[in-house]
Design an enzyme around this catalytic site. Structure first.
Site, PDB file in Angstrom:
ATOM      1  N   GLY A 145      37.295 -14.482  -9.012  1.00  0.00           N
ATOM      2  CA  GLY A 145      37.377 -13.753  -8.244  1.00  0.00           C
ATOM      3  C   GLY A 145      35.598 -13.544  -8.415  1.00  0.00           C
ATOM      4  O   GLY A 145      35.122 -13.994  -9.626  1.00  0.00           O
ATOM      5  N   ARG A 154       8.624 -77.048  24.247  1.00  0.00           N
ATOM      6  CA  ARG A 154       9.521 -76.794  24.064  1.00  0.00           C
ATOM      7  C   ARG A 154       9.735 -78.204  24.367  1.00  0.00           C
ATOM      8  O   ARG A 154       9.301 -78.871  24.602  1.00  0.00           O
ATOM      9  CB  ARG A 154       9.936 -75.600  25.860  1.00  0.00           C
ATOM     10  CG  ARG A 154       8.890 -76.119  26.105  1.00  0.00           C
ATOM     11  CD  ARG A 154       9.024 -75.279  27.337  1.00  0.00           C
ATOM     12  NE  ARG A 154       7.924 -75.651  28.332  1.00  0.00           N
ATOM     13  CZ  ARG A 154       6.910 -74.780  28.947  1.00  0.00           C
ATOM     14  NH1 ARG A 154       7.210 -73.488  29.055  1.00  0.00           N
ATOM     15  NH2 ARG A 154       6.844 -75.038  30.061  1.00  0.00           N
ATOM     16  N   ARG A 169      40.621 -24.103   3.825  1.00  0.00           N
ATOM     17  CA  ARG A 169      40.571 -24.083   5.848  1.00  0.00           C
ATOM     18  C   ARG A 169      39.599 -24.900   6.261  1.00  0.00           C
ATOM     19  O   ARG A 169      39.364 -25.132   7.378  1.00  0.00           O
ATOM     20  CB  ARG A 169      39.588 -22.594   6.288  1.00  0.00           C
ATOM     21  CG  ARG A 169      41.437 -21.751   5.287  1.00  0.00           C
ATOM     22  CD  ARG A 169      40.933 -20.570   5.588  1.00  0.00           C
ATOM     23  NE  ARG A 169      39.761 -19.798   4.713  1.00  0.00           N
ATOM     24  CZ  ARG A 169      39.496 -18.377   4.708  1.00  0.00           C
ATOM     25  NH1 ARG A 169      39.652 -17.519   5.790  1.00  0.00           N
ATOM     26  NH2 ARG A 169      39.018 -17.769   3.876  1.00  0.00           N
ATOM     27  N   ASN A 173      34.213 -20.281   7.107  1.00  0.00           N
ATOM     28  CA  ASN A 173      35.420 -20.521   6.533  1.00  0.00           C
ATOM     29  C   ASN A 173      36.539 -22.394   6.667  1.00  0.00           C
ATOM     30  O   ASN A 173      36.590 -22.417   6.416  1.00  0.00           O
ATOM     31  CB  ASN A 173      36.378 -19.413   6.408  1.00  0.00           C
ATOM     32  CG  ASN A 173      36.150 -18.086   5.458  1.00  0.00           C
ATOM     33  OD1 ASN A 173      35.636 -18.746   4.530  1.00  0.00           O
ATOM     34  ND2 ASN A 173      35.601 -17.483   6.234  1.00  0.00           N
TER      35      ASN A 173
HETATM   36  C1  UD1 Z   1      34.706 -11.465   0.020  1.00  0.00           C
HETATM   37  C2  UD1 Z   1      34.946  -9.426  -0.904  1.00  0.00           C
HETATM   38  C3  UD1 Z   1      34.190  -9.051   1.135  1.00  0.00           C
HETATM   39  C4  UD1 Z   1      33.851  -9.370   1.639  1.00  0.00           C
HETATM   40  C5  UD1 Z   1      33.456 -11.026   2.192  1.00  0.00           C
HETATM   41  C6  UD1 Z   1      32.236 -11.273   2.379  1.00  0.00           C
HETATM   42  C7  UD1 Z   1      34.351  -9.666  -3.163  1.00  0.00           C
HETATM   43  C8  UD1 Z   1      36.455  -9.120  -3.678  1.00  0.00           C
HETATM   44  N1  UD1 Z   1      35.068  -9.160  -1.745  1.00  0.00           N
HETATM   45  O1  UD1 Z   1      35.806 -11.467   0.254  1.00  0.00           O
HETATM   46  O2  UD1 Z   1      34.482  -8.174   0.105  1.00  0.00           O
HETATM   47  O3  UD1 Z   1      33.831  -8.770   2.860  1.00  0.00           O
HETATM   48  O4  UD1 Z   1      33.486 -11.755   1.118  1.00  0.00           O
HETATM   49  O5  UD1 Z   1      32.511 -12.313   3.599  1.00  0.00           O
HETATM   50  O6  UD1 Z   1      34.215  -9.865  -3.414  1.00  0.00           O
HETATM   51  N2  UD1 Z   1      33.373 -17.483  -4.998  1.00  0.00           N
HETATM   52  C9  UD1 Z   1      33.014 -17.592  -6.500  1.00  0.00           C
HETATM   53  N3  UD1 Z   1      34.046 -17.416  -7.733  1.00  0.00           N
HETATM   54  C10 UD1 Z   1      35.167 -16.571  -6.843  1.00  0.00           C
HETATM   55  C11 UD1 Z   1      35.781 -16.041  -6.050  1.00  0.00           C
HETATM   56  C12 UD1 Z   1      35.172 -16.080  -5.140  1.00  0.00           C
HETATM   57  O7  UD1 Z   1      32.011 -18.436  -6.484  1.00  0.00           O
HETATM   58  O8  UD1 Z   1      35.831 -16.717  -7.901  1.00  0.00           O
HETATM   59  C13 UD1 Z   1      32.363 -17.318  -4.016  1.00  0.00           C
HETATM   60  C14 UD1 Z   1      33.176 -17.926  -2.748  1.00  0.00           C
HETATM   61  O9  UD1 Z   1      32.737 -19.292  -3.392  1.00  0.00           O
HETATM   62  C15 UD1 Z   1      32.382 -18.216  -1.876  1.00  0.00           C
HETATM   63  C16 UD1 Z   1      31.949 -15.601  -2.160  1.00  0.00           C
HETATM   64  O10 UD1 Z   1      32.168 -16.450  -3.709  1.00  0.00           O
HETATM   65  O11 UD1 Z   1      31.412 -17.557  -1.425  1.00  0.00           O
HETATM   66  C17 UD1 Z   1      33.488 -15.001  -1.889  1.00  0.00           C
HETATM   67  O12 UD1 Z   1      34.397 -15.565  -1.800  1.00  0.00           O
HETATM   68  P1  UD1 Z   1      35.594 -15.155  -0.361  1.00  0.00           P
HETATM   69  O13 UD1 Z   1      37.092 -16.478  -1.346  1.00  0.00           O
HETATM   70  O14 UD1 Z   1      35.009 -15.793   0.561  1.00  0.00           O
HETATM   71  O15 UD1 Z   1      35.817 -14.132  -0.587  1.00  0.00           O
HETATM   72  P2  UD1 Z   1      36.601 -13.285   0.846  1.00  0.00           P
HETATM   73  O16 UD1 Z   1      37.924 -12.913  -0.146  1.00  0.00           O
HETATM   74  O17 UD1 Z   1      35.871 -13.389   1.432  1.00  0.00           O
HETATM   75 MG    MG Z   2      35.211 -15.313   2.468  1.00  0.00          MG
END
Ligand code: UD1
Ligand code: MG
Length: 481
Positions: free
Chosen positions: A84, A447, A19, A235
């Site tokens: 995740g 000059r 985003r 984001n």
């Molecule tokens: C996550 C949380 C949610 C919380 C929110 C806060 C989980 C499942 N959910 O959701 O409960 O309210 O953050 O902002 O944890 N990342 C990785 N590898 C991955 C996935 C994510 O490094 O495979 C990192 C992302 O770069 C980011 C962070 O983890 O810095 C959070 O990931 P994001 O995808 O933003 O999670 P949310 O859906 O926002």
């Molecule tokens: Mg997030």
């Protein structure tokens, strides 16, 4: 609060940040002179963890190169596919040998407003309460998108449910998961093995660890952040601008409470690395960046941008752009000056209006008041450089140096063709092109001689307004008027 150092901090920064709509990875976007992940590392660093690991994935070459340059002590773990947050933490722990004894703090790389104090409080609560996991939560005005904190009738946290997996009752909860946790390292590693992927996103959720640990009879705690804005994740660029505003306000408030006058906080922007002394004054429309330092009683702005610039006590810098300059005590710069790297202005010196300087050492009390370029020069003390002078430092291939002594008076509209040296106490005539050294105490005139061709206008421009004016003037002079 407990001052026990956590065994590790794991920073999650593998996500793509779609985003942001940017060629730059999300965590490398900057606010207040530092990348988003840089801010998180600074907060984490306050805990003095024994290990600091950043989990990288998307654009990892770029992110790793950045980390190596700003925080070489940090280790990186690669999460090749973003399966995740639980999976990401597993990758982080693997980098540390799989299991870590002691407290493991997990934070996201995109929460630049998180403070070291909040992390310390979380870590302290976690240790004092003897929890298996402690989650940092906050009450959000709008909780959309966040994982919700589910508590039982006693108030104990039972689970975190992701927005996408929640029903309407759970979506009505406004207490959310910040994504910041303190874990017991051993229990975390155990629980991560049990995390499944049967959720709406098909990912390993770190948040599932809470339920797993609770089911196994361990203590699950929560620490509510005082200010929900602190845990906001970035984001998109709207949120980036909001975070920058909040952090900037925080920095200016700190400066003002320490005795700095900020005339208009709304139009003053500072980097986290900028420092001030008491009674510094910052006027509107001013950006202070990098290692800029404003000493006691100095005044900067309005409308100035200073990068890596030191402004001495009592100095005045007005409508100026500066990069890598040192302005001496009680010196004066601008309005409308451009100071480039290597500019050193001595005490009570002056770099005035429409003056550009570069790699120039300018002695105490020396003045360059108007319309000049001074590049690659050393100028002594109490010298005056005439208006509209150019230090001709470039021959088309190489740069050369000009030395001007102390107590010199150079004429207006001089060219100093480097390399050249003007001795102490020397004068130069206006309009001179100085190509040869000038001995101390001499007057250099370089000059063309002036020649007046009398009657030229009457002969060559007969009948013109100029010719008529000249005729009237010559009649008046000869007493015929
Ligand atoms: C996550 C949380 C949610 C919380 C929110 C806060 C989980 C499942 N959910 O959701 O409960 O309210 O953050 O902002 O944890 N990342 C990785 N590898 C991955 C996935 C994510 O490094 O495979 C990192 C992302 O770069 C980011 C962070 O983890 O810095 C959070 O990931 P994001 O995808 O933003 O999670 P949310 O859906 O926002
Ligand atoms: Mg997030």
């Amino acid at each position: 609060m407990s001052a026990i150092r956590p065994a590790a901090v794991v920073v999650l920064a593998a996500g793509e940040g779609t985003r942001m709509k940017s060629a730059t990875p999300k965590v490398l976007h900057e606010i207040c002179g530092r990348s988003l992940v840089g801010h998180v590392l600074a907060a984490a660093g306050e805990l003095e963890p024994q290990n600091l690991v950043v989990v990288v994935g998307h654009a990892r070459e770029q992110v790793t190169a950045h980390l190596n340059s700003v925080a070489p002590e940090v280790r990186t773990a690669v999460q090749a596919e973003q399966n995740g947050t639980g999976h990401a933490v597993r990758m982080g722990l693997e980098e540390l040998g799989g299991v870590v004894d002691g407290t493991v703090i997990v934070v996201c790389g995109d929460t630049p407003l998180l403070t070291g104090a909040t992390l310390k409080a979380l870590s302290g609560t976690h240790t004092t309460d003897g929890n298996a996991v402690t989650v940092l939560t906050a009450e959000m005005p709008d909780a959309t998108g966040y994982g919700r904190i589910v508590r039982d009738e006693t108030g104990a946290v039972t689970a975190i449910v992701e927005h996408k997996d929640a029903d309407d009752t759970i979506r009505a909860i406004r207490e959310i998961n910040s994504g910041v946790f303190a874990f017991d390292g051993r229990l975390l590693a155990e629980a991560l093995k049990q995390v499944r992927t049967d959720n709406s996103q098909g990912e390993e959720y770190l948040t599932d660890v809470l339920g797993i640990l609770r089911e196994a009879g361990h203590r699950v705690g929560a620490s509510v952040a005082g200010d929900h804005r602190e845990i906001a994740g970035i984001n998109n660029r709207v949120q980036l601008a909001e975070a920058r505003r909040i952090l900037n306000d925080r920095l200016l408030t700190e400066a003002m409470l320490a005795g700095v006058t900020v005339v208009d906080p709304a139009t003053t922007w500072v980097d986290v690395t900028v420092t001030f002394e008491q009674d510094a004054i910052v006027h509107p429309g001013t950006q202070l960046q990098g290692t800029t330092h404003i000493a006691e009683g100095a005044e900067v702005g309005p409308n100035s941008r200073l990068l890596d610039t030191r402004v001495g006590p009592g100095a005045r810098v007005d409508n100026t752009v500066s990069n890598g300059a040192v302005v001496g005590p009680n010196a004066s710069v601008g309005p409308y000056a451009y100071l480039r790297p290597g500019t050193r202005l001595g005490a009570k010196g002056k770099i005035g209006t429409y003056v550009e300087t570069k790699n120039a050492s300018i002695g105490e009390g020396t003045k360059i008041p108007h319309l000049s370029y001074v590049g690659d020069a050393t100028i002594g003390e109490f010298t005056n450089i005439g208006a509209a002078s150019v230090f001709v430092n470039y021959d088309g291939q190489d740069k050369h140096h000009t030395t001007v002594g102390s107590h010199c008076r150079t004429g207006s509209d001089n060219m100093f063709v480097a390399p050249v040296t003007i001795g102490d106490g020397a004068y130069t005539a206006a309009g001179s092109v100085i190509t040869k050294d000038v001995p101390p105490g001499s007057l250099a005139v370089a000059r063309g001689q002036q020649r007046n061709i009398e009657g030229w206008v009457a002969r060559k421009r007969p009948g013109s307004a100029a010719a008529k004016a000249a005729e009237v003037a010559s009649r008046e002079e000869s007493g015929e008027g």
